[in-house]
Design a protein around this motif. Structure first.
Motif, mmCIF file in Angstrom:
data_model
loop_
_atom_site.group_PDB
_atom_site.id
_atom_site.type_symbol
_atom_site.label_atom_id
_atom_site.label_comp_id
_atom_site.label_asym_id
_atom_site.label_seq_id
_atom_site.Cartn_x
_atom_site.Cartn_y
_atom_site.Cartn_z
ATOM 1 N N GLN A 198 -24.943 66.648 108.159
ATOM 2 C CA GLN A 198 -23.983 67.235 109.085
ATOM 3 C C GLN A 198 -23.287 68.428 108.451
ATOM 4 O O GLN A 198 -23.091 69.453 109.084
ATOM 5 N N GLN B 285 -25.812 71.239 108.301
ATOM 6 C CA GLN B 285 -26.041 71.818 109.608
ATOM 7 C C GLN B 285 -24.887 72.715 110.050
ATOM 8 O O GLN B 285 -25.095 73.835 110.509
ATOM 9 N N LEU C 171 -32.481 75.780 110.254
ATOM 10 C CA LEU C 171 -32.755 74.690 109.328
ATOM 11 C C LEU C 171 -34.098 74.086 109.665
ATOM 12 O O LEU C 171 -34.267 73.546 110.756
ATOM 13 N N VAL C 172 -35.056 74.174 108.766
ATOM 14 C CA VAL C 172 -36.276 73.421 109.057
ATOM 15 C C VAL C 172 -36.312 72.195 108.174
ATOM 16 O O VAL C 172 -36.103 72.246 106.978
ATOM 17 N N THR D 74 -43.755 76.087 115.854
ATOM 18 C CA THR D 74 -42.590 75.279 115.513
ATOM 19 C C THR D 74 -41.952 74.707 116.757
ATOM 20 O O THR D 74 -42.034 75.268 117.848
ATOM 21 N N PHE E 142 -25.758 64.224 116.369
ATOM 22 C CA PHE E 142 -25.710 63.470 115.127
ATOM 23 C C PHE E 142 -25.006 62.144 115.313
ATOM 24 O O PHE E 142 -25.227 61.204 114.591
ATOM 25 N N PHE F 274 -30.996 58.020 116.477
ATOM 26 C CA PHE F 274 -31.635 59.302 116.299
ATOM 27 C C PHE F 274 -32.448 59.386 115.011
ATOM 28 O O PHE F 274 -33.526 59.960 114.953
ATOM 29 N N ILE F 275 -31.950 58.737 113.982
ATOM 30 C CA ILE F 275 -32.643 58.818 112.714
ATOM 31 C C ILE F 275 -34.017 58.157 112.807
ATOM 32 O O ILE F 275 -35.004 58.618 112.240
ATOM 33 N N LEU G 198 -36.288 60.266 114.926
ATOM 34 C CA LEU G 198 -36.620 61.456 114.171
ATOM 35 C C LEU G 198 -37.773 61.212 113.203
ATOM 36 O O LEU G 198 -38.573 62.099 112.923
ATOM 37 N N GLN H 119 -40.925 63.496 113.140
ATOM 38 C CA GLN H 119 -41.324 64.178 111.922
ATOM 39 C C GLN H 119 -42.770 63.866 111.533
ATOM 40 O O GLN H 119 -43.552 64.758 111.224
ATOM 41 N N ASP I 23 -43.768 73.061 112.455
ATOM 42 C CA ASP I 23 -42.509 72.960 111.743
ATOM 43 C C ASP I 23 -41.459 72.418 112.696
ATOM 44 O O ASP I 23 -41.528 72.635 113.897
ATOM 45 N N LEU I 24 -40.501 71.741 112.148
ATOM 46 C CA LEU I 24 -39.413 71.185 112.953
ATOM 47 C C LEU I 24 -38.139 71.902 112.610
ATOM 48 O O LEU I 24 -37.678 71.838 111.479
ATOM 49 N N VAL I 25 -37.562 72.601 113.579
ATOM 50 C CA VAL I 25 -36.237 73.131 113.262
ATOM 51 C C VAL I 25 -35.196 72.326 114.005
ATOM 52 O O VAL I 25 -35.307 72.056 115.195
ATOM 53 N N LEU I 26 -34.251 71.890 113.225
ATOM 54 C CA LEU I 26 -33.290 70.925 113.711
ATOM 55 C C LEU I 26 -31.970 71.577 114.092
ATOM 56 O O LEU I 26 -31.401 72.354 113.336
ATOM 57 N N TYR I 27 -31.497 71.242 115.263
ATOM 58 C CA TYR I 27 -30.170 71.667 115.662
ATOM 59 C C TYR I 27 -29.338 70.423 115.879
ATOM 60 O O TYR I 27 -29.424 69.788 116.923
ATOM 61 N N GLY I 28 -28.605 70.049 114.874
ATOM 62 C CA GLY I 28 -27.782 68.855 114.987
ATOM 63 C C GLY I 28 -26.489 69.171 115.686
ATOM 64 O O GLY I 28 -25.806 70.124 115.339
ATOM 65 N N HIS J 173 -26.659 76.038 120.356
ATOM 66 C CA HIS J 173 -27.941 75.678 119.779
ATOM 67 C C HIS J 173 -29.091 75.898 120.735
ATOM 68 O O HIS J 173 -30.161 76.360 120.353
ATOM 69 N N ARG K 133 -29.958 79.477 120.798
ATOM 70 C CA ARG K 133 -30.732 79.860 119.628
ATOM 71 C C ARG K 133 -32.183 79.452 119.747
ATOM 72 O O ARG K 133 -33.088 80.198 119.413
ATOM 73 N N VAL L 288 -39.485 79.238 119.138
ATOM 74 C CA VAL L 288 -40.151 77.934 119.134
ATOM 75 C C VAL L 288 -41.124 77.815 120.301
ATOM 76 O O VAL L 288 -40.988 78.498 121.302
#
Lengths: 351, 351
Positions: free
Chosen positions: A81, A84, A94-95, B63, B70, B76-77, B80, B84, B93-98, B108, B111, B118
């Motif tokens: 967190q 991020q 952030l990848v 990506t 979060f 979520f974990i 994820l 992943q 590729d994974l770009v994360l927007y938390g 986000h 973006r 993406v």
DNA sequence: CTGAAAGCGCTAACAC
DNA sequence: GTGTTAGCGCTTTCAG
């Protein structure tokens, strides 16, 4: 989707693409007037720069990757967190490379190393594969280590010795003269350091350290930082009978969960009969009212990014190792709080 | 770092860059011989393609980004991890927007919407901002929703009605005739659906549904899916005195934690005095021996990626909504396990 | 200040 | 088959 390019804008605004680029990037030396006109057109056309064209031309990726073990769970999620939040303030992407098992570490590192892909790497909680170190160094890719250490890279970690010292001291100051330790496998650096802190605390309070009062359990998943190991270790202590210590420093909260379960099943109450102090302050700890050492996870994440960005802008900067001091969070499991409520555990009330 | 380009390879191998590109991309029609030579040179020079040059030329980003709250934590974990694993198998590729608070959602999303950035988006557990829907639709960017639903997009979610039905039925089959429900705020779709399932279960067992037996608590953080709300709701039930139900379906594990605390503090034991069934199967649930409905989180993640990739390759595909059925995990809080068997060992309880 | 032009490194269409 | 030549969309000299 409109596929508007700077050429479109240039044409509409009656200028050259160079000028368009300049105003879009807030460069100096553009007449306020043309600047205004270009901006106006850009907005009207709903222009969006193409990410990868920019990155190619600028020769920088504006992205940072994090290689992170999923199995550290709460620790990582909290740190993330901070990462991020800071990262998106800075406008980076952030990848994420989540590692579910050790084999993935190299694969993911290789990917992150792909030319131009990222400007920097955050590497979490795992030991850095030796073979990678060389590649990394001559790839000259900035990297900072979080929750792990290597002489070759910047790092952000937690003062384990100090934390263990504080935890143990707390127990000692509560009047306990016999304090045991439930530790993880000594192959792990944190385990080693926490043992050291425990031992120092004992000795500086005039108590002789005894190997017999440190147990680990046999479950070696995650180097012994797991619930079963804590359970097993505590079982061994319980077998000691009356000689068993009445206070324990446990090297992680998750082990403490197991230890408490073992205690409860043997009819021992926490904290009335046995005092426990953990380490980590995972979310579970709050619910279980576990006294523990908190790691400033969010801040660690923030700092990790800041350190990384600093190194990116100045690769020659001296290598920095920062350790955060954990804080003692007093809840009920240590017995310091007088409480008529006791621990709100399902099981403790069943007996 | 060697800055090797295909030009270097072409020169060294005595071929054109086109040919180099062909062999590197495993295109057909290249003599096995030249192919071999080029590969050889590439390896010798330690060539790595430049990520963004490729993406620009290929006009695709390889990506996927995930926009994820979060604060849903454990759910979520786990999801994820599935995301992943599948994503990296596919080479994306994974770009994360938390998202830490709702304001970030739009930032986000914007973006992620940046041109070319993406190829697809995964959007988790939050209601999609209306204003975004339009932009999304004409950006024609593939997106799949996870743990949330909208008619406009593919989605992967959990069968809440069914799960609540199963949970309640379990309690009913244990012999309880009066089953209460601790629910979250009805503004939340899952809460609404879980209430429905609860009600249906009651009615198909010939029991009249009564509003008085459903309580929510006032804490509305996360739509009432929080520990305090569970605590408050249960306190209200306790005030009912002897009329209070002896069995409860609680709409989330985290609320169940609060509910159990309230119970315990009032001297009521779980499961001897009151039976509890939760929903989610967060990690805490295992430790607390909570009977609950498990969501197949990992698989949901995997499927989410597969669905997304499918849509990316075929944008005209019909919109698909998939719901997973949760599974009942029987532990101790419901009282189904005979306590005379003694406490199960820690290990036997591990997944 | 600003337009033109030369890349950034790679893919892909097009001739030979 | 393979070399050549346009782009992909943007940044950045370099003249003027």
């Amino acid at each position: 989707m409109a596929k508007v390019t700077i050429y479109d804008i240039a044409r509409e605004a009656g200028v050259g693409i160079g000028t368009v680029s300049r105003v879009l990037n807030n460069h100096t030396s553009v007449t306020p007037e043309t600047r205004k006109r270009v901006k106006e057109v850009a907005r009207r056309l709903n222009y969006q720069p193409h990410t990868y064209a920019q990155r190619l031309a600028r020769r920088q990726s504006e992205t940072i990757s994090a290689i992170i073990p999923f199995f550290t769970n709460y620790f990582f999620i909290e740190v993330l967190q901070g990462v991020q939040d800071r990262i998106s303030q800075l406008g980076y992407d952030l990848v994420l490379y989540g590692v579910n098992n050790v084999d993935q570490v190299e694969t993911h590192l290789s990917r992150a190393l792909q030319r131009g892909k990222v400007d920097g790497i955050l590497f979490f909680s795992m030991k850095l594969p030796e073979k990678i170190v060389a590649r990394l160094r001559d790839a000259k890719l900035p990297m900072v280590l979080v929750d792990t250490v290597s002489p070759d890279f910047d790092s952000i970690s937690v003062a384990n010795v100090e934390g263990a010292y504080a935890a143990t001291t707390h127990l000692l100051e509560l009047g306990h003269r016999s304090v045991g330790m439930v530790n993880a496998q000594l192959v792990s650096t944190p385990a080693l350091e926490r043992l050291q802190g425990y031992r120092h605390a004992l000795e500086s309070h005039g108590i002789t350290y005894s190997e017999g009062l440190v147990k680990t359990g046999s479950s070696n998943k995650q180097d012994g930082f797991n619930r079963e190991a804590g359970y097993e270790a505590m079982e061994e202590f319980i077998e000691m009978g009356p000689d068993m210590p009445r206070a324990f420093f446990v090297s992680s909260d998750i082990q403490a969960m197991g230890a408490i379960a073992a205690l409860t099943e043997s009819g021992l109450r926490v904290p009335e009969d046995v005092a426990i102090v953990g380490f980590d302050d995972i979310e579970l700890a709050r619910h279980m009212r576990l006294t523990t050492m908190r790691q400033p996870m969010y801040q660690m994440g923030v700092l990790a990014i800041e350190r990384l960005v600093a190194r990116m802008s100045n690769p020659e900067m001296e290598i920095l190792h920062t350790t955060f001091s954990p804080t003692l969070i007093v809840r009920e499991s240590c017995g310091a709080l007088r409480s008529s409520e006791g621990m709100p555990s399902v099981k403790s009330k069943q007996r």
